[in-house]
Enzyme design. Structure first.
Site, PDB file in Angstrom:
ATOM      1  N   TYR A  12     -27.732  -8.405  22.003  1.00  0.00           N
ATOM      2  CA  TYR A  12     -27.034  -9.365  20.921  1.00  0.00           C
ATOM      3  C   TYR A  12     -28.484  -9.862  20.029  1.00  0.00           C
ATOM      4  O   TYR A  12     -28.169  -9.848  18.895  1.00  0.00           O
ATOM      5  CB  TYR A  12     -26.350 -10.656  21.302  1.00  0.00           C
ATOM      6  CG  TYR A  12     -25.204 -10.371  22.285  1.00  0.00           C
ATOM      7  CD1 TYR A  12     -24.067 -10.550  21.441  1.00  0.00           C
ATOM      8  CD2 TYR A  12     -25.302  -9.958  23.480  1.00  0.00           C
ATOM      9  CE1 TYR A  12     -22.936 -10.331  22.105  1.00  0.00           C
ATOM     10  CE2 TYR A  12     -24.115  -9.654  24.122  1.00  0.00           C
ATOM     11  CZ  TYR A  12     -23.032  -9.832  23.277  1.00  0.00           C
ATOM     12  OH  TYR A  12     -21.640  -9.544  24.006  1.00  0.00           O
ATOM     13  N   LYS A  24     -26.985  -4.601  36.436  1.00  0.00           N
ATOM     14  CA  LYS A  24     -26.859  -3.098  36.562  1.00  0.00           C
ATOM     15  C   LYS A  24     -28.236  -2.635  37.046  1.00  0.00           C
ATOM     16  O   LYS A  24     -29.010  -1.956  36.393  1.00  0.00           O
ATOM     17  CB  LYS A  24     -26.497  -2.495  35.102  1.00  0.00           C
ATOM     18  CG  LYS A  24     -25.977  -1.156  35.396  1.00  0.00           C
ATOM     19  CD  LYS A  24     -24.848  -0.801  36.090  1.00  0.00           C
ATOM     20  CE  LYS A  24     -24.526   0.702  36.086  1.00  0.00           C
ATOM     21  NZ  LYS A  24     -23.570   1.155  37.243  1.00  0.00           N
ATOM     22  N   ASP A  67     -20.331  -2.836  37.309  1.00  0.00           N
ATOM     23  CA  ASP A  67     -18.924  -1.856  37.304  1.00  0.00           C
ATOM     24  C   ASP A  67     -18.225  -2.393  38.562  1.00  0.00           C
ATOM     25  O   ASP A  67     -16.950  -2.343  38.507  1.00  0.00           O
ATOM     26  CB  ASP A  67     -19.313  -0.588  37.407  1.00  0.00           C
ATOM     27  CG  ASP A  67     -20.355  -0.193  37.965  1.00  0.00           C
ATOM     28  OD1 ASP A  67     -21.289  -1.346  38.590  1.00  0.00           O
ATOM     29  OD2 ASP A  67     -21.018   0.932  38.347  1.00  0.00           O
ATOM     30  N   ASP A 116     -19.876 -11.501  28.547  1.00  0.00           N
ATOM     31  CA  ASP A 116     -18.781 -11.414  27.419  1.00  0.00           C
ATOM     32  C   ASP A 116     -17.616 -10.619  27.894  1.00  0.00           C
ATOM     33  O   ASP A 116     -16.353 -11.130  27.903  1.00  0.00           O
ATOM     34  CB  ASP A 116     -19.543 -10.780  26.177  1.00  0.00           C
ATOM     35  CG  ASP A 116     -18.776 -10.985  24.770  1.00  0.00           C
ATOM     36  OD1 ASP A 116     -17.634 -11.315  24.827  1.00  0.00           O
ATOM     37  OD2 ASP A 116     -19.155 -10.460  23.918  1.00  0.00           O
ATOM     38  N   ASP A 150     -13.531 -12.185  29.491  1.00  0.00           N
ATOM     39  CA  ASP A 150     -12.222 -11.739  28.962  1.00  0.00           C
ATOM     40  C   ASP A 150     -11.509 -11.324  29.883  1.00  0.00           C
ATOM     41  O   ASP A 150     -10.188 -11.392  29.964  1.00  0.00           O
ATOM     42  CB  ASP A 150     -12.662 -10.892  27.688  1.00  0.00           C
ATOM     43  CG  ASP A 150     -12.505 -11.234  26.333  1.00  0.00           C
ATOM     44  OD1 ASP A 150     -13.257 -12.376  26.417  1.00  0.00           O
ATOM     45  OD2 ASP A 150     -12.519 -10.663  25.176  1.00  0.00           O
TER      46      ASP A 150
END
Ligand code: NAD
Length: 363
Positions: free
Chosen positions: A142, A189, A221, A245, A249
């Site tokens: 970001y 990751k 993942d 993020d 969700d």
């Protein structure tokens, strides 16, 4: 208690839902003898239209002076459909997070038993889920450098983390884990990304300060899969900005709807309290927005922002009562809901307000 609260309604359904968050704060102030004063400011598309700037200086000044901020959402369909627009609503949100040093976004996945059937996941898998997400908020892709080649055919976003950014949010997450079930899962990751290797190494070092907390590391993942397969395995989940993020969700479906999830962004100064949903253009102005995420954000403001635990409990209990009595907004209604109990934004807001006032009266 005296507090100055800045309300930033933003765009789309933002103003529709923050109206009820503010009304709940006024009711709590009256019932518990607090003095909450309110100011309002622009951000996002509304601010661009009025001033050309998604975060006007005046908004930032007011934000810095306030004790807490109640935020709605920013966004407008015109920007979603035209990625080439340079001035964008979400720039306001990213800038205010950076300016206020809001580095930790707390997202509790609060599962009301009444909504077990509103989720697309089986109730038997969901029941008993209680997760607190810590999403890092000031680093990652970001804020890393963004490039586009001259021929416009190649683009990159730099995924960047500094050790101090990981350390400060890791400590907050461990402190929370100590108050909960003493389990922390750090998601990264690290098998592929160097920034994730720094993340993991830093969390491993901080974990030594909290030997009572059982630490686990999971790849993003796998975490995305485990969250649906067996959400009860998680207590505190600590993760970076982009992974957080996406995961939160996904986790909103555990709670039944985006319209049910609240969040608190904290750092070393003024706290920022907001629903996790966006401006939802598809339902704007239709009285269809669920105001409960904004109302639950107010509960977080009372508890985390002001240390008013009793007041926060009253707000959550009023939401619980509305659901127990069978009332739903459209997004959380299911086949078993009595159609007469499906309420619009305003009716749901008024109902929760009434239950809060009744609690004060009966006490
Ligand atoms: P969204 O969260 O706005 O909506 C996703 C879906 O959930 C939509 O179908 C919407 O109707 C539904 N929904 C969301 N909140 C709801 C509520 N309170 N009650 C009932 N249903 C609800 O996400 P999106 O559609 O991806 O994005 C729309 C706009 O919001 C975009 O411009 C995006 O940039 C912006 N956005 C802003 C924020 C923020 O301000 N924090 C966060 C995410 C997206």
């Amino acid at each position: 208690m005296k507090k100055n609260i800045l309300v930033i309604p933003g765009d789309g359904i933002g103003p529709e839902v923050t109206t009820w968050g503010k009304a709940i704060l006024e009711q709590i102030a009256e019932d518990f003898g607090h003095e909450f004063t309110f100011d309002e400011a622009l951000m996002g598309h509304a601010a661009i239209e009025a001033t050309g700037n998604p975060l006007p200086d005046e908004t930032l000044e007011k934000a810095k002076k306030s004790d807490a901020i109640l935020f709605g959402a920013v966004g407008h369909a015109m920007y979603d459909n035209d990625p080439s627009l340079k001035v964008r609503p979400e720039q306001g949100l990213l800038k205010i997070r950076k300016e206020l040093g809001l580095y930790a976004n707390l997202r509790p996945i609060l599962l009301f038993d009444e909504l077990l059937n509103a989720s697309s996941i089986k109730a038997s898998i969901l029941k008993g889920t209680d997760i607190l997400f810590f999403r890092e908020l000031t680093g990652d892709v970001y804020f890393g450098e963004k490039t586009r080649s001259e021929d416009r055919n190649t683009a990159s976003d730099l995924m960047i983390y500094h050790r101090y950014e990981v350390e400060r949010i890791a400590r907050k997450a461990y402190e929370a884990a100590m108050q909960r079930n003493k389990r922390l899962c750090s998601v990264d990751k690290a098998n592929v990304l160097e920034s994730s290797r720094l993340w993991r190494e830093t969390v491993q070092a901080i974990s030594k300060e909290y030997p009572e907390v059982k630490t686990e590391h999971m790849f993003i993942d796998n975490a995305a899969m485990q969250l649906i397969k067996d959400p009860k395995q998680f207590d505190v989940v600590l993760t970076a900005n982009l992974f957080g993020d996406i995961l939160t969700d996904e986790a909103s479906q555990i709670a039944g709807s985006m319209g049910m999830l609240a969040s608190a962004s904290i750092g070393d100064g003024t706290g920022f309290f907001e629903p996790i949903h966006g401006s939802a253009h598809d339902i704007t102005g239709k009285d269809l927005a669920n105001p409960l995420a904004s109302i639950l954000s107010v509960a977080l403001m009372l508890e985390i922002g002001f240390g008013l635990k009793e007041e926060a409990k009253v707000v959550v209990a009023a939401v619980d009562k509305a659901l127990k009595e069978g009332f739903r907004t459209n997004d959380i209604a299911d086949g078993t809901t009595n159609p007469y109990n499906v309420l619009g934004t305003k009716e749901m807001g008024k109902l929760v307000l009434k239950f809060i006032a009744q609690t004060a009266y009966t006490n």
